[in-house]
Design a protein around this motif. Structure first.
Motif, short mmCIF file in Angstrom:
data_model
loop_
_atom_site.label_atom_id
_atom_site.label_comp_id
_atom_site.label_asym_id
_atom_site.label_seq_id
_atom_site.Cartn_x
_atom_site.Cartn_y
_atom_site.Cartn_z
N GLU A 272 96.63 -8.95 19.06
CA GLU A 272 96.08 -8.63 20.46
C GLU A 272 94.54 -8.22 21.03
O GLU A 272 94.12 -8.74 21.95
CB GLU A 272 97.09 -7.44 21.23
N ILE A 273 94.03 -7.56 19.91
CA ILE A 273 92.79 -7.13 19.68
C ILE A 273 91.84 -8.45 19.89
O ILE A 273 90.84 -8.54 20.62
CB ILE A 273 92.58 -6.58 18.60
N ILE A 282 88.85 -17.35 16.46
CA ILE A 282 90.10 -16.93 15.98
C ILE A 282 91.22 -17.58 17.04
O ILE A 282 92.53 -17.51 16.41
CB ILE A 282 90.05 -15.20 16.20
N GLN A 283 91.05 -17.74 18.16
CA GLN A 283 92.07 -18.15 19.01
C GLN A 283 92.54 -19.59 18.60
O GLN A 283 93.78 -19.93 18.54
CB GLN A 283 91.43 -18.32 20.49
N THR A 289 97.76 -22.71 13.91
CA THR A 289 98.81 -22.22 13.17
C THR A 289 100.19 -22.38 13.80
O THR A 289 101.36 -22.59 13.18
CB THR A 289 98.49 -21.14 12.46
N VAL A 290 100.29 -21.71 15.28
CA VAL A 290 101.36 -21.70 15.73
C VAL A 290 102.05 -23.16 15.79
O VAL A 290 103.37 -23.54 15.66
CB VAL A 290 101.19 -21.10 17.16
N ILE A 291 101.42 -24.20 16.28
CA ILE A 291 101.81 -25.62 16.26
C ILE A 291 102.27 -25.92 15.05
O ILE A 291 103.35 -26.68 15.04
CB ILE A 291 100.60 -26.36 17.06
N ILE A 326 102.82 -14.69 21.16
CA ILE A 326 102.00 -13.77 21.01
C ILE A 326 100.53 -14.25 21.36
O ILE A 326 99.66 -13.71 21.86
CB ILE A 326 101.94 -13.18 19.63
N VAL A 327 100.57 -15.63 21.13
CA VAL A 327 99.40 -16.30 21.25
C VAL A 327 99.07 -16.62 22.79
O VAL A 327 97.76 -16.46 23.27
CB VAL A 327 99.16 -17.86 20.72
N ILE A 328 100.06 -16.71 23.69
CA ILE A 328 99.95 -16.69 25.03
C ILE A 328 99.39 -15.58 25.70
O ILE A 328 98.56 -15.29 26.44
CB ILE A 328 101.18 -17.09 25.74
#
Length: 501
Positions: A272-273, A282-283, A289-291, A326-328
């Motif tokens: 979150e930071i 980073i985003q 990674t999520v995909i 978490i990414v959203i």
């Protein structure tokens, strides 16, 4: 002369560590009980674990003091309470699978059940702190207990699985410590709240402040690798299929849901930071990674011919979907994360529980009893068993009206509302891929004739009445999940809001 420090018990707010203390005391009580009563039936320890976990849950829900305690190391906020409820609830469900008809090696030892409680206590410490030191202590406590529990199954494939898990876990511990050291060096703190204050200062992560920016990226990569292993994110997921196959179905199911809940909370607090700092590198790293975590294991699962390995790869993909929340990074997405994982816990428990009920002893060390062929024509041999296992596979596939469908719908809605249309489309496509491989074993059970020699196999030979009752309870929850979604969303939303997410 240095003035003595006076610390009052009231200022320590020891109520924040009472729930974990109950689990630790339970572990010690089980060991002491075994010392003085060596001839007791081991089912006693299953009941003791359940009683201590129920009391653990009661003390957690009864807590109403300040969320900070023990020199501000403990943080018992809404997220911590909610995740501990899921961890304890999952712990109660999976330990009841220890009431099996067949007496396997690990259930002969009281130490197995003591380690089970210590693992849960470690996971509780992980989610109840924003101090990297306490998170590390909780992580290692739970991990060391899990390594030993897997090896206690005392088969060659189980010992190999424990060694592989231990080796990867040791590397992960090094990554976590090194990443924590870097953040301490550049921020002067190991508490995530204070790290966030420093990192989000204007100009701290700017490209002009090159030295700080590079150090933050290096520290992030090490922490990301550590959390990636815990959550089995791509490419840190390679240990999962072998470890799950080497473990019992009951232990594999536990590994697939309960420790990951703790990992998600740590990831939520840490990532979150940087998500709110809007750093492009980073985003992008998190997004890619999520995909990949959703997609690659799904494609590998298509090639599997063993239900247990298929479920292992599917759990990796599902972790990727939960990580997408978490990414959203919105309130709705955080709520979707917990809803998704509660429903996934129910369905995955049912799937692994059914495999455990059908477990026998008539196979060699490296021969799996869960190949698709061994379930051929199961509908003709045992229609009830085929129907229940098929129901859980339908639920995991996300077919309405079963449990995980509602979790996926709410997750996709949160992605769309946050403007992540591409991510929502990828989740839908991966759900379609997953539906294919979940339905493959169903086709073997209902559309094929029994293989030669399979018709003589005794299904449900590990089942007892208590185990059937627990799995039946999971069946009920999976079917009536549409009635549970709204109350769950209200409860989860309250806890998430109280934590400021």
């Amino acid at each position: 002369m240095i003035e003595p420090i006076n610390v009052s018990l009231e200022s320590l707010n020891l109520g924040t560590i009472v729930p974990m203390s109950v689990a630790i005391i339970g572990a010690l009580a089980i060991i002491l009980t075994d010392i003085f009563n060596t001839n007791k039936h081991k089912s006693l320890y299953v009941i003791l674990v359940v009683l201590f976990l129920v009391f653990d849950l009661f003390t957690l829900l009864a807590f109403s003091g300040d969320e900070r305690g023990v020199f501000d190391i403990m943080l018992l906020d809404g997220i911590a309470v909610l995740s501990q409820c899921i961890i304890i609830g999952g712990g109660i469900l999976f330990v009841l699978l220890g009431l099996s008809k067949l007496r396997f090696q690990e259930f002969r030892y009281a130490e197995y059940f003591a380690l089970y409680l210590l693992a849960i206590a470690g996971l509780q410490f992980m989610v109840s702190s924003d101090s990297l030191i306490m998170i590390f202590v909780g992580l290692e406590t739970s991990s060391l207990a899990l390594y030993t529990m897997i090896a206690m199954h005392n088969r060659m494939v189980s010992i190999e699985a424990a060694i592989k898990y231990f080796t990867m876990g040791a590397l992960t511990a090094g990554f976590f410590v090194f990443g924590s050291m870097i953040f301490y060096a550049i921020t002067g703190s190991v508490e995530l709240a204070q790290i966030a204050q420093v990192v989000t200062q204007d100009g701290f992560l700017s490209k002009d402040n090159y030295a700080n920016y590079v150090l933050v990226l290096v520290g992030f990569v090490f922490m990301f690798a550590a959390l990636g292993f815990k959550l089995s994110l791509f490419p840190y997921h390679t240990w999962v299929p072998d470890v799950y196959q080497g473990s019992t179905s009951a232990m594999a199911g536990f590994l697939s849901v309960v420790p990951k809940m703790a990992g998600f909370v740590v990831a939520l607090r840490f990532f979150e930071i940087f998500i709110h700092a809007n750093d492009a590198i980073i985003q992008t790293m998190l997004y890619v990674t999520v995909i990949l975590t959703m997609t690659i294991p799904n494609l590998i699962a298509l090639q599997q011919k063993d239900i247990k390995r298929m479920l292992a790869y599917s759990s990796i993909s599902n972790a990727g979907m939960a990580m997408a929340a978490i990414v959203i990074g919105t309130h709705q997405a955080t709520t979707a994360l917990f809803l998704y994982w509660i429903l996934f816990t129910i369905t995955n428990f049912g799937a692994f529980g059914m495999l455990w009920l059908n477990r026998g002893k008539e196979y060699n060390d490296y021969e799996s009893p869960y190949t698709f062929k061994k379930f051929s024509g199961l509908a003709q041999i045992s229609p009830f068993t085929a129907s229940i296992l098929g129901l859980f596979l339908f639920a995991l596939a996300g077919l309405p009206p079963f449990a995980l469908f509602w979790g996926k719908m709410y997750l996709i809605a949160s992605a769309v509302n946050a403007g992540h249309i591409a991510l929502a489309v990828i989740i839908v496509l991966n759900s379609a891929i997953a539906a294919y491989y979940y339905l493959r074993p169903v086709s073997y059970m209902f559309l094929r004739d029994p293989e030669v020699g399979i018709s003589n196999t005794k299904f449900m030979q590990n089942a007892t009445t208590p185990m059937k009752s627990v799995v039946g309870f999971a069946v009920l929850l999976a079917i009536i999940s549409i009635l549970l979604v709204e109350p769950l969303l209200n409860i989860i939303g309250t806890y998430v809001t109280n934590s400021g997410f």
